[in-house]
Design a protein around this motif. Structure first.
Motif, PDB file in Angstrom:
ATOM      1  N   LEU A 138       8.515   4.667   1.496  1.00 50.27           N
ATOM      2  CA  LEU A 138       7.350   3.821   0.978  1.00 50.27           C
ATOM      3  C   LEU A 138       6.181   4.197   1.632  1.00 50.27           C
ATOM      4  O   LEU A 138       5.180   4.214   1.061  1.00 50.27           O
ATOM      5  CB  LEU A 138       7.898   2.365   0.957  1.00 50.27           C
ATOM      6  N   HIS A 139       6.243   4.235   3.097  1.00 58.45           N
ATOM      7  CA  HIS A 139       5.184   4.242   3.893  1.00 58.45           C
ATOM      8  C   HIS A 139       4.454   5.564   3.798  1.00 58.45           C
ATOM      9  O   HIS A 139       3.247   5.745   3.765  1.00 58.45           O
ATOM     10  CB  HIS A 139       5.324   3.766   5.360  1.00 58.45           C
ATOM     11  N   LEU A 140       5.390   6.397   3.436  1.00 60.06           N
ATOM     12  CA  LEU A 140       4.708   7.872   3.447  1.00 60.06           C
ATOM     13  C   LEU A 140       3.881   8.085   2.057  1.00 60.06           C
ATOM     14  O   LEU A 140       2.845   9.003   2.097  1.00 60.06           O
ATOM     15  CB  LEU A 140       5.825   8.960   3.421  1.00 60.06           C
ATOM     16  N   VAL A 141       4.049   7.008   1.129  1.00 63.90           N
ATOM     17  CA  VAL A 141       3.371   7.363   0.020  1.00 63.90           C
ATOM     18  C   VAL A 141       2.270   6.301   0.014  1.00 63.90           C
ATOM     19  O   VAL A 141       1.334   6.079  -1.164  1.00 63.90           O
ATOM     20  CB  VAL A 141       4.143   7.208  -1.436  1.00 63.90           C
ATOM     21  N   GLY A 142       2.207   5.511   1.151  1.00 62.58           N
ATOM     22  CA  GLY A 142       0.997   4.591   1.176  1.00 62.58           C
ATOM     23  C   GLY A 142       1.064   3.092   0.585  1.00 62.58           C
ATOM     24  O   GLY A 142       0.530   2.438   0.398  1.00 62.58           O
ATOM     25  N   PHE A 143       2.795   2.839   0.550  1.00 61.84           N
ATOM     26  CA  PHE A 143       2.945   1.471  -0.123  1.00 61.84           C
ATOM     27  C   PHE A 143       3.683   0.623   1.097  1.00 61.84           C
ATOM     28  O   PHE A 143       4.327   0.911   1.771  1.00 61.84           O
ATOM     29  CB  PHE A 143       4.241   1.676  -1.036  1.00 61.84           C
ATOM     30  N   SER A 144       2.989  -0.572   1.208  1.00 64.06           N
ATOM     31  CA  SER A 144       3.283  -1.476   1.960  1.00 64.06           C
ATOM     32  C   SER A 144       3.968  -2.578   1.447  1.00 64.06           C
ATOM     33  O   SER A 144       3.418  -3.035   0.257  1.00 64.06           O
ATOM     34  CB  SER A 144       2.225  -2.160   2.620  1.00 64.06           C
ATOM     35  N   TRP A 145       5.264  -2.908   1.612  1.00 65.51           N
ATOM     36  CA  TRP A 145       6.277  -3.672   0.981  1.00 65.51           C
ATOM     37  C   TRP A 145       5.975  -4.987   0.910  1.00 65.51           C
ATOM     38  O   TRP A 145       5.709  -5.906   0.070  1.00 65.51           O
ATOM     39  CB  TRP A 145       7.781  -3.413   1.345  1.00 65.51           C
ATOM     40  N   ASN A 146       5.735  -5.695   2.285  1.00 65.81           N
ATOM     41  CA  ASN A 146       5.328  -6.894   2.467  1.00 65.81           C
ATOM     42  C   ASN A 146       6.305  -7.901   2.340  1.00 65.81           C
ATOM     43  O   ASN A 146       6.235  -9.129   2.541  1.00 65.81           O
ATOM     44  CB  ASN A 146       3.940  -7.494   1.845  1.00 65.81           C
ATOM     45  N   VAL A 177      -3.459   5.547   2.344  1.00 65.59           N
ATOM     46  CA  VAL A 177      -2.727   5.939   3.415  1.00 65.59           C
ATOM     47  C   VAL A 177      -2.407   4.628   4.357  1.00 65.59           C
ATOM     48  O   VAL A 177      -3.532   3.489   4.406  1.00 65.59           O
ATOM     49  CB  VAL A 177      -3.408   6.773   4.512  1.00 65.59           C
ATOM     50  N   LEU A 178      -1.384   4.401   4.881  1.00 66.60           N
ATOM     51  CA  LEU A 178      -1.062   3.065   5.665  1.00 66.60           C
ATOM     52  C   LEU A 178      -1.573   3.178   7.095  1.00 66.60           C
ATOM     53  O   LEU A 178      -1.364   4.401   7.666  1.00 66.60           O
ATOM     54  CB  LEU A 178       0.389   2.617   5.580  1.00 66.60           C
ATOM     55  N   SER A 179      -2.428   2.495   7.647  1.00 65.76           N
ATOM     56  CA  SER A 179      -2.522   2.428   9.121  1.00 65.76           C
ATOM     57  C   SER A 179      -1.109   1.933   9.999  1.00 65.76           C
ATOM     58  O   SER A 179      -0.046   1.472   9.405  1.00 65.76           O
ATOM     59  CB  SER A 179      -3.621   1.316   9.592  1.00 65.76           C
ATOM     60  N   LYS A 180      -1.224   2.520  11.309  1.00 66.51           N
ATOM     61  CA  LYS A 180      -0.120   1.917  12.105  1.00 66.51           C
ATOM     62  C   LYS A 180       0.099   0.495  12.006  1.00 66.51           C
ATOM     63  O   LYS A 180       1.263  -0.054  12.038  1.00 66.51           O
ATOM     64  CB  LYS A 180      -0.376   2.305  13.471  1.00 66.51           C
ATOM     65  N   GLY A 181      -0.995  -0.229  12.113  1.00 59.60           N
ATOM     66  CA  GLY A 181      -0.861  -1.912  12.122  1.00 59.60           C
ATOM     67  C   GLY A 181      -0.077  -2.195  10.713  1.00 59.60           C
ATOM     68  O   GLY A 181       0.521  -3.253  10.815  1.00 59.60           O
ATOM     69  N   GLN A 182      -0.349  -1.629   9.484  1.00 59.07           N
ATOM     70  CA  GLN A 182      -0.129  -1.967   8.491  1.00 59.07           C
ATOM     71  C   GLN A 182       1.509  -1.824   8.314  1.00 59.07           C
ATOM     72  O   GLN A 182       2.410  -2.475   7.616  1.00 59.07           O
ATOM     73  CB  GLN A 182      -0.482  -1.530   7.281  1.00 59.07           C
ATOM     74  N   ARG A 183       2.032  -0.634   8.969  1.00 60.75           N
ATOM     75  CA  ARG A 183       3.379  -0.377   9.089  1.00 60.75           C
ATOM     76  C   ARG A 183       4.355  -1.199   9.903  1.00 60.75           C
ATOM     77  O   ARG A 183       5.256  -1.566   9.506  1.00 60.75           O
ATOM     78  CB  ARG A 183       3.602   1.064   9.250  1.00 60.75           C
ATOM     79  N   MET A 184       3.431  -1.474  10.980  1.00 58.39           N
ATOM     80  CA  MET A 184       4.296  -2.255  12.028  1.00 58.39           C
ATOM     81  C   MET A 184       4.400  -3.750  11.435  1.00 58.39           C
ATOM     82  O   MET A 184       5.332  -4.286  11.836  1.00 58.39           O
ATOM     83  CB  MET A 184       3.295  -2.249  13.405  1.00 58.39           C
ATOM     84  N   ASN A 185       3.422  -4.162  10.711  1.00 63.81           N
ATOM     85  CA  ASN A 185       3.499  -5.354   9.936  1.00 63.81           C
ATOM     86  C   ASN A 185       4.679  -5.688   9.000  1.00 63.81           C
ATOM     87  O   ASN A 185       5.340  -6.409   8.883  1.00 63.81           O
ATOM     88  CB  ASN A 185       2.304  -6.054   9.306  1.00 63.81           C
ATOM     89  N   ASP A 186       4.937  -4.506   8.229  1.00 64.05           N
ATOM     90  CA  ASP A 186       5.891  -4.439   7.579  1.00 64.05           C
ATOM     91  C   ASP A 186       7.490  -4.292   8.169  1.00 64.05           C
ATOM     92  O   ASP A 186       8.285  -4.949   7.617  1.00 64.05           O
ATOM     93  CB  ASP A 186       5.904  -3.106   6.571  1.00 64.05           C
ATOM     94  N   LEU A 187       7.495  -3.657   9.239  1.00 63.24           N
ATOM     95  CA  LEU A 187       8.478  -3.557  10.206  1.00 63.24           C
ATOM     96  C   LEU A 187       8.813  -5.218  10.764  1.00 63.24           C
ATOM     97  O   LEU A 187      10.020  -5.448  10.739  1.00 63.24           O
ATOM     98  CB  LEU A 187       8.535  -2.840  11.226  1.00 63.24           C
ATOM     99  N   ASP A 188       7.749  -5.844  10.973  1.00 61.15           N
ATOM    100  CA  ASP A 188       7.926  -7.240  11.710  1.00 61.15           C
ATOM    101  C   ASP A 188       8.387  -8.310  10.266  1.00 61.15           C
ATOM    102  O   ASP A 188       9.522  -8.812  10.837  1.00 61.15           O
ATOM    103  CB  ASP A 188       6.613  -7.785  12.009  1.00 61.15           C
TER     104      ASP A 188
END
Length: 434
Positions: A138-146, A177-188
Motif C-alpha cells: 500500500l505504501h509503495l503505491v502512495g496509499f496511507s491506510w490510517n 508518494v508517502l513521506s516517512k512520517g506518514q508511513r510511520m504514522n500508519d505503523l503506529d
C-alpha cells in the motif's frame, strides 16, 4: 445506481433497497464469518455470487468505492468494488444511508475465524507477515491506510502461508508518494490496533499462553522495515561488483516483486555506482504461472506450483528434445494438475481452493515419501490425502462456483467405508496415469 463490473445490474435491483440493511429478510442473506465493523454489513447471494453490502454515509461510500477501484488498478490485493447505491428512501419517506457493494472474496477468512478453528501453530507470525507485506505494498503505491488492523483485513491461505487483502478503505488517502512520517504514522496505528485485537483474543482464550499481545503487535514494525528496506534501500557498490545487483534482483523476484527500472549515478566522481531499485508491482511468480498455464493463484502457491512444473520438465523432457516452456507447461497441466484436482470428491471441493489443495497434496506426498523411505507416486499421495487429510479441513468457500476449476466438468467421486476413492471411469483413468 452505479456499477463497475459483475452481473447485470438488474440482479442487484431486486434487493430491498428501501429497507434498512439491518431489517433485510433472512432468506436473501448468507451467514458468513466477518470481522468487526463500525457499520452494518450483510452478505447477500444474487445470481450465484455473494456480495458484501455496507451501509455508510453517501460521500464516504463514493470515496471508498473510488479508492478500492484505484487500488485494484494498481494491483493491490483488496475486495472488488461493484457499486454504490445512493439516494435510498424508506417506504415512509425516511432517507437511508448509501450502500457500498463489494464482491465477497472467496476462500477468505477474517482473523477471528482463523483463530477459532486454529489449525496452524504458527498462525501469529504468518498473520503479521501477511499484514506487513500488505502495508508495504500500500505504501509503495502512495496509499496511507490510517486504520490498519486485522479487523479490516481478510486472509486467504497461500501454500501454507497467508495472503492479506484490504477490506475497509474508508479512512485511507491516496497520494503520489508517502513521506516517512506518514508511513510511520500508519505503523503506529497498526501497532495500537493489533495490540487491542490480540488482547481481545487473549481474553477470549483464543491466544496461546506463550504469545504476548504487546510484543507480537510491536513485531510488525520489524517485519515491515525488513521488507521495506529490501524493496527500496539504495545500494552503493564498486563498479566491478555488478553481480551484487543481479543477486538483489533475484532476491526481489523470490519475494514476488518485479523491478521497473534501475537508477544508476556516480557518487561524487568516485568509481562507485548508486543503484536504486524501483519496485513497481508484486506477483512475479503468479504472472509467470498465469502466462504458462492460465491458472490464477496466490503468489506463494504460484512459486510452489512452478517448482513442481520445473521438476516435471526435468523428468519429462529429454535433453535432445526441443519442447518449449509453454508446451511443457500445457502437458503438465493436463497430466499432473488437472487429474489431482479432479480426484477431489464433489462433497469435499468446498474445503480449499484448487491451488491450495494441489500444494497440500505435494506436501503430503513429501511426508509420505520420507516416512516410506522411497518416493511415493502422486496418484497414491492424492488418494491418501483425499481419504485422510482433506475431510478434516473446514469449508473455506462461501459457495460452489461450477467453473472454479477452469478445467471442465468435474466427475462424480466418493470415499467408501474403507477410505478408498471411487471415481468415474474417465477420472480413474487420469488418476491411474498420473
Amino acid at each position: 445506481m452505479q456499477f463497475s463490473s459483475g452481473p447485470d445490474p438488474t440482479d442487484l435491483l431486486t434487493l430491498p433497497w428501501t429497507t434498512p440493511l439491518e431489517d433485510w429478510p433472512k432468506d436473501i442473506l448468507v451467514s458468513l464469518p466477518r470481522g468487526i465493523s463500525r457499520h452494518i454489513v450483510r452478505f447477500a447471494r444474487i445470481g450465484g455470487i455473494v456480495y458484501a453490502i455496507k451501509e455508510i454515509f453517501p460521500a464516504l461510500a463514493e470515496r471508498e468505492y473510488a479508492l478500492l477501484r484505484d487500488l485494484a488498478k494498481k494491483g493491490i490485493p483488496c475486495v472488488t468494488a461493484v457499486g454504490v447505491v445512493s439516494n435510498r428512501v424508506a417506504a415512509d419517506g425516511t432517507p437511508l444511508d448509501a450502500a457500498l457493494v463489494t464482491k465477497h472474496l472467496r476462500f477468505s477468512l477474517p482473523y477471528r475465524a482463523l483463530y477459532s478453528r486454529r489449525i496452524d501453530p504458527d498462525l501469529e507470525p504468518k498473520l503479521l507477515d501477511a499484514l506487513a507485506e500488505l502495508l508495504v505494498r500500500l505504501h509503495l503505491v502512495g496509499f496511507s491506510w490510517n486504520d490498519c488492523s486485522l479487523s479490516n483485513t481478510l486472509f486467504r491461505r497461500d501454500a501454507g502461508a497467508l495472503s492479506a487483502y484490504l477490506v475497509d478503505a474508508e479512512t485511507g488517502d491516496m497520494r503520489d508518494v508517502l513521506s516517512k512520517g506518514q508511513r510511520m504514522n500508519d505503523l503506529d496505528i497498526a501497532e495500537t490496533n493489533l495490540a487491542g485485537e490480540l488482547l481481545d483474543l487473549q481474553m477470549a482464550g483464543l491466544l496461546p499462553d506463550h504469545v504476548d499481545p504487546m510484543e507480537t503487535a510491536l513485531s510488525v514494525m520489524e517485519r515491515y522495515e525488513s521488507l521495506w528496506n529490501e524493496l527500496t534501500v539504495e545500494q552503493t557498490l564498486p563498479e566491478n561488483e555488478w553481480w551484487r545487483i543481479e543477486q538483489r534482483l533475484r532476491r526481489l523476484n523470490e519475494l514476488g516483486y518485479d523491478v521497473g527500472q534501475l537508477n544508476i549515478n556516480e557518487v561524487d566522481g568516485n568509481p562507485h555506482v548508486l543503484v536504486q531499485t524501483q519496485v513497481v508491482e508484486a506477483g512475479h511468480h503468479r504472472r509467470r504461472l498465469s502466462e504458462l498455464t492460465g491458472l490464477k493463484v496466490q503468489e506463494n502457491q504460484a512459486r510452489r506450483i512452478l517448482n513442481d512444473l520445473d521438476n516435471y520438465r526435468s523428468r519429462a523432457v529429454m535433453p535432445e528434445t526441443d519442447a518449449d516452456e509453454n508446451t511443457v507447461a500445457q502437458h503438465w497441466l493436463t497430466d499432473i494438475f488437472e487429474p489431482v484436482i479432479e480426484a477431489v470428491p464433489q462433497q469435499l471441493n468446498e474445503k480449499l481452493e484448487p491451488a491450495e489443495i494441489f500444494h497440500e497434496v505435494l506436501e503430503h506426498r513429501w511426508f509420505l515419501s520420507e516416512a516410506a523411505g522411497v518416493e511415493v507416486s502422486i496418484a497414491d499421495a492424492v488418494k491418501s490425502y483425499v481419504a485422510n487429510i482433506l475431510p478434516t479441513r473446514r469449508d473455506e468457500k462461501a459457495m460452489l462456483d461450477p467453473d472454479l476449476m477452469g478445467i471442465g466438468q468435474i466427475g462424480d467421486f466418493s470415499v467408501d467405508d474403507d477410505g478408498e476413492i471411487a471415481e468415474s471411469d474417465d477420472a480413474q483413468w487420469r488418476l491411474d496415469n498420473l
